[in-house]
Scaffold this motif. Structure first.
Motif, PDB file in Angstrom:
ATOM      1  N   ILE A  22       0.842  -1.207   0.000  1.00 18.77           N
ATOM      2  CA  ILE A  22       0.000   0.000   0.000  1.00 18.77           C
ATOM      3  C   ILE A  22       0.871   1.248   0.000  1.00 18.77           C
ATOM      4  CG2 ILE A  22      -1.627   1.341   1.387  1.00 18.77           C
ATOM      5  CD1 ILE A  22      -2.845  -1.393   2.248  1.00 18.77           C
ATOM      6  N   ALA A  23       1.917   1.259   0.816  1.00 19.47           N
ATOM      7  CA  ALA A  23       2.818   2.418   0.866  1.00 19.47           C
ATOM      8  C   ALA A  23       3.478   2.644  -0.493  1.00 19.47           C
ATOM      9  CB  ALA A  23       3.875   2.218   1.941  1.00 19.47           C
ATOM     10  N   THR A  24       3.864   1.566  -1.153  1.00 17.87           N
ATOM     11  CA  THR A  24       4.478   1.689  -2.482  1.00 17.87           C
ATOM     12  C   THR A  24       3.488   2.243  -3.494  1.00 17.87           C
ATOM     13  OG1 THR A  24       5.941  -0.164  -1.991  1.00 17.87           O
ATOM     14  CG2 THR A  24       5.656   0.397  -4.303  1.00 17.87           C
ATOM     15  N   GLU A  25       2.257   1.746  -3.446  1.00 16.39           N
ATOM     16  CA  GLU A  25       1.233   2.248  -4.367  1.00 16.39           C
ATOM     17  C   GLU A  25       0.941   3.726  -4.123  1.00 16.39           C
ATOM     18  OE1 GLU A  25      -2.006  -0.455  -3.787  1.00 16.39           O
ATOM     19  OE2 GLU A  25      -1.081  -2.024  -5.004  1.00 16.39           O
ATOM     20  N   LEU A  26       0.902   4.124  -2.853  1.00 19.54           N
ATOM     21  CA  LEU A  26       0.691   5.540  -2.530  1.00 19.54           C
ATOM     22  C   LEU A  26       1.852   6.402  -3.021  1.00 19.54           C
ATOM     23  CD1 LEU A  26      -0.820   5.266   1.058  1.00 19.54           C
ATOM     24  CD2 LEU A  26      -1.992   6.028  -1.014  1.00 19.54           C
ATOM     25  N   ALA A  27       3.067   5.879  -2.886  1.00 14.66           N
ATOM     26  CA  ALA A  27       4.236   6.622  -3.370  1.00 14.66           C
ATOM     27  C   ALA A  27       4.176   6.783  -4.886  1.00 14.66           C
ATOM     28  CB  ALA A  27       5.523   5.903  -2.962  1.00 14.66           C
ATOM     29  N   TYR A  28       3.799   5.708  -5.597  1.00 14.35           N
ATOM     30  CA  TYR A  28       3.642   5.811  -7.048  1.00 14.35           C
ATOM     31  C   TYR A  28       2.594   6.857  -7.400  1.00 14.35           C
ATOM     32  CZ  TYR A  28       6.351   1.537  -8.005  1.00 14.35           C
ATOM     33  OH  TYR A  28       7.336   0.601  -8.116  1.00 14.35           O
ATOM     34  N   ALA A  29       1.470   6.838  -6.689  1.00 16.30           N
ATOM     35  CA  ALA A  29       0.392   7.801  -6.956  1.00 16.30           C
ATOM     36  C   ALA A  29       0.874   9.223  -6.709  1.00 16.30           C
ATOM     37  CB  ALA A  29      -0.820   7.493  -6.092  1.00 16.30           C
ATOM     38  N   GLU A  30       1.676   9.419  -5.663  1.00 15.80           N
ATOM     39  CA  GLU A  30       2.201  10.745  -5.357  1.00 15.80           C
ATOM     40  C   GLU A  30       3.146  11.221  -6.458  1.00 15.80           C
ATOM     41  OE1 GLU A  30       4.552  13.014  -1.723  1.00 15.80           O
ATOM     42  OE2 GLU A  30       3.841  10.971  -1.443  1.00 15.80           O
ATOM     43  N   VAL A  31       3.998  10.343  -6.935  1.00 11.56           N
ATOM     44  CA  VAL A  31       4.930  10.698  -8.011  1.00 11.56           C
ATOM     45  C   VAL A  31       4.166  11.025  -9.290  1.00 11.56           C
ATOM     46  CG1 VAL A  31       6.727   9.771  -9.541  1.00 11.56           C
ATOM     47  CG2 VAL A  31       6.882   9.428  -7.066  1.00 11.56           C
ATOM     48  N   ILE A  32       3.162  10.226  -9.609  1.00 10.72           N
ATOM     49  CA  ILE A  32       2.356  10.479 -10.806  1.00 10.72           C
ATOM     50  C   ILE A  32       1.652  11.824 -10.690  1.00 10.72           C
ATOM     51  CG2 ILE A  32       0.300   9.709 -12.063  1.00 10.72           C
ATOM     52  CD1 ILE A  32       1.284   6.807 -11.475  1.00 10.72           C
ATOM     53  N   SER A  33       1.104  12.114  -9.529  1.00 11.70           N
ATOM     54  CA  SER A  33       0.424  13.394  -9.307  1.00 11.70           C
ATOM     55  C   SER A  33       1.402  14.553  -9.482  1.00 11.70           C
ATOM     56  CB  SER A  33      -0.181  13.427  -7.904  1.00 11.70           C
ATOM     57  OG  SER A  33      -0.717  14.687  -7.618  1.00 11.70           O
ATOM     58  N   TYR A  34       2.597  14.432  -8.898  1.00  8.49           N
ATOM     59  CA  TYR A  34       3.609  15.479  -9.039  1.00  8.49           C
ATOM     60  C   TYR A  34       4.001  15.665 -10.496  1.00  8.49           C
ATOM     61  CZ  TYR A  34       8.044  17.900  -8.862  1.00  8.49           C
ATOM     62  OH  TYR A  34       9.058  18.800  -9.096  1.00  8.49           O
ATOM     63  N   ASN A  35       4.199  14.546 -11.197  1.00  6.79           N
ATOM     64  CA  ASN A  35       4.591  14.627 -12.601  1.00  6.79           C
ATOM     65  C   ASN A  35       3.515  15.303 -13.445  1.00  6.79           C
ATOM     66  OD1 ASN A  35       7.036  13.427 -12.081  1.00  6.79           O
ATOM     67  ND2 ASN A  35       6.436  11.414 -12.818  1.00  6.79           N
ATOM     68  N   ARG A  36       2.253  15.006 -13.172  1.00 10.17           N
ATOM     69  CA  ARG A  36       1.156  15.646 -13.906  1.00 10.17           C
ATOM     70  C   ARG A  36       1.142  17.153 -13.658  1.00 10.17           C
ATOM     71  NH1 ARG A  36      -3.559  11.250 -12.782  1.00 10.17           N
ATOM     72  NH2 ARG A  36      -2.990   9.829 -14.455  1.00 10.17           N
ATOM     73  N   LYS A  37       1.282  17.545 -12.396  1.00 12.10           N
ATOM     74  CA  LYS A  37       1.295  18.974 -12.060  1.00 12.10           C
ATOM     75  C   LYS A  37       2.495  19.662 -12.696  1.00 12.10           C
ATOM     76  CE  LYS A  37      -1.137  18.396  -7.701  1.00 12.10           C
ATOM     77  NZ  LYS A  37      -1.006  18.351  -6.230  1.00 12.10           N
ATOM     78  N   ASN A  38       3.636  18.991 -12.660  1.00 11.67           N
ATOM     79  CA  ASN A  38       4.845  19.552 -13.249  1.00 11.67           C
ATOM     80  C   ASN A  38       4.688  19.698 -14.758  1.00 11.67           C
ATOM     81  OD1 ASN A  38       7.557  20.501 -12.919  1.00 11.67           O
ATOM     82  ND2 ASN A  38       8.245  18.604 -13.881  1.00 11.67           N
ATOM     83  N   LEU A  39       4.116  18.700 -15.418  1.00 12.50           N
ATOM     84  CA  LEU A  39       3.890  18.769 -16.858  1.00 12.50           C
ATOM     85  C   LEU A  39       2.939  19.914 -17.192  1.00 12.50           C
ATOM     86  CD1 LEU A  39       4.181  17.692 -19.735  1.00 12.50           C
ATOM     87  CD2 LEU A  39       2.311  16.096 -19.221  1.00 12.50           C
ATOM     88  N   ALA A  40       1.875  20.058 -16.423  1.00 12.53           N
ATOM     89  CA  ALA A  40       0.927  21.150 -16.665  1.00 12.53           C
ATOM     90  C   ALA A  40       1.621  22.501 -16.512  1.00 12.53           C
ATOM     91  CB  ALA A  40      -0.254  21.045 -15.703  1.00 12.53           C
ATOM     92  N   ARG A  41       2.477  22.625 -15.494  1.00  9.04           N
ATOM     93  CA  ARG A  41       3.217  23.871 -15.282  1.00  9.04           C
ATOM     94  C   ARG A  41       4.166  24.148 -16.450  1.00  9.04           C
ATOM     95  NH1 ARG A  41       8.087  24.803 -13.612  1.00  9.04           N
ATOM     96  NH2 ARG A  41       8.435  22.655 -12.977  1.00  9.04           N
ATOM     97  N   GLU A  42       4.873  23.124 -16.897  1.00  7.14           N
ATOM     98  CA  GLU A  42       5.797  23.296 -18.011  1.00  7.14           C
ATOM     99  C   GLU A  42       5.060  23.681 -19.294  1.00  7.14           C
ATOM    100  OE1 GLU A  42       8.256  19.863 -18.495  1.00  7.14           O
ATOM    101  OE2 GLU A  42       9.228  20.119 -16.555  1.00  7.14           O
ATOM    102  N   LEU A  43       3.931  23.051 -19.558  1.00  6.10           N
ATOM    103  CA  LEU A  43       3.153  23.396 -20.752  1.00  6.10           C
ATOM    104  C   LEU A  43       2.631  24.827 -20.677  1.00  6.10           C
ATOM    105  CD1 LEU A  43       1.186  20.064 -21.287  1.00  6.10           C
ATOM    106  CD2 LEU A  43       3.087  20.934 -22.652  1.00  6.10           C
ATOM    107  N   GLN A  44       2.221  25.233 -19.494  1.00  5.45           N
ATOM    108  CA  GLN A  44       1.745  26.608 -19.323  1.00  5.45           C
ATOM    109  C   GLN A  44       2.892  27.599 -19.545  1.00  5.45           C
ATOM    110  OE1 GLN A  44       0.230  27.528 -15.398  1.00  5.45           O
ATOM    111  NE2 GLN A  44      -1.338  28.844 -16.288  1.00  5.45           N
ATOM    112  N   ASN A  45       4.077  27.278 -19.047  1.00  2.07           N
ATOM    113  CA  ASN A  45       5.236  28.143 -19.263  1.00  2.07           C
ATOM    114  C   ASN A  45       5.588  28.229 -20.750  1.00  2.07           C
ATOM    115  OD1 ASN A  45       5.508  28.697 -16.553  1.00  2.07           O
ATOM    116  ND2 ASN A  45       7.110  27.177 -16.208  1.00  2.07           N
ATOM    117  N   GLU A  46       5.546  27.098 -21.441  1.00  2.18           N
ATOM    118  CA  GLU A  46       5.833  27.105 -22.872  1.00  2.18           C
ATOM    119  C   GLU A  46       4.805  27.949 -23.624  1.00  2.18           C
ATOM    120  OE1 GLU A  46       6.120  23.125 -24.348  1.00  2.18           O
ATOM    121  OE2 GLU A  46       7.909  22.678 -23.161  1.00  2.18           O
TER     122      GLU A  46
END
Length: 64
Positions: A22-46
């Motif tokens: 469960i902890a591993t799955e939560l960590a994966y979900a957290e990383v995916i969430s961060y990556n999505r937010k980061n991608l959205a930020r990068e696209l907005q900057n571009e």
């Protein structure tokens, strides 16, 4: 037949594995969430950068 201690140890180990899973799955979900937010930020900057570049020639033409 297994002793009570052995059965308890097996159950604790099983719970530990489930918690680890469960902890591993939560960590994966957290990383995916961060990556999505980061991608959205990068696209907005571009997009902002592209829009600024498009506005620069217009401003120069207005100055002339």
């Amino acid at each position: 037949m297994e002793s009570k201690d052995t059965v308890f140890a097996i159950r604790v180990d099983s719970i530990g594995r489930e918690q680890t899973k469960i902890a591993t799955e939560l960590a994966y979900a957290e990383v995916i969430s961060y990556n999505r937010k980061n991608l959205a930020r990068e696209l907005q900057n571009e997009s902002r950068q592209y829009n600024r570049q498009q506005d620069r020639p217009k401003r120069r033409e207005e100055e002339i």
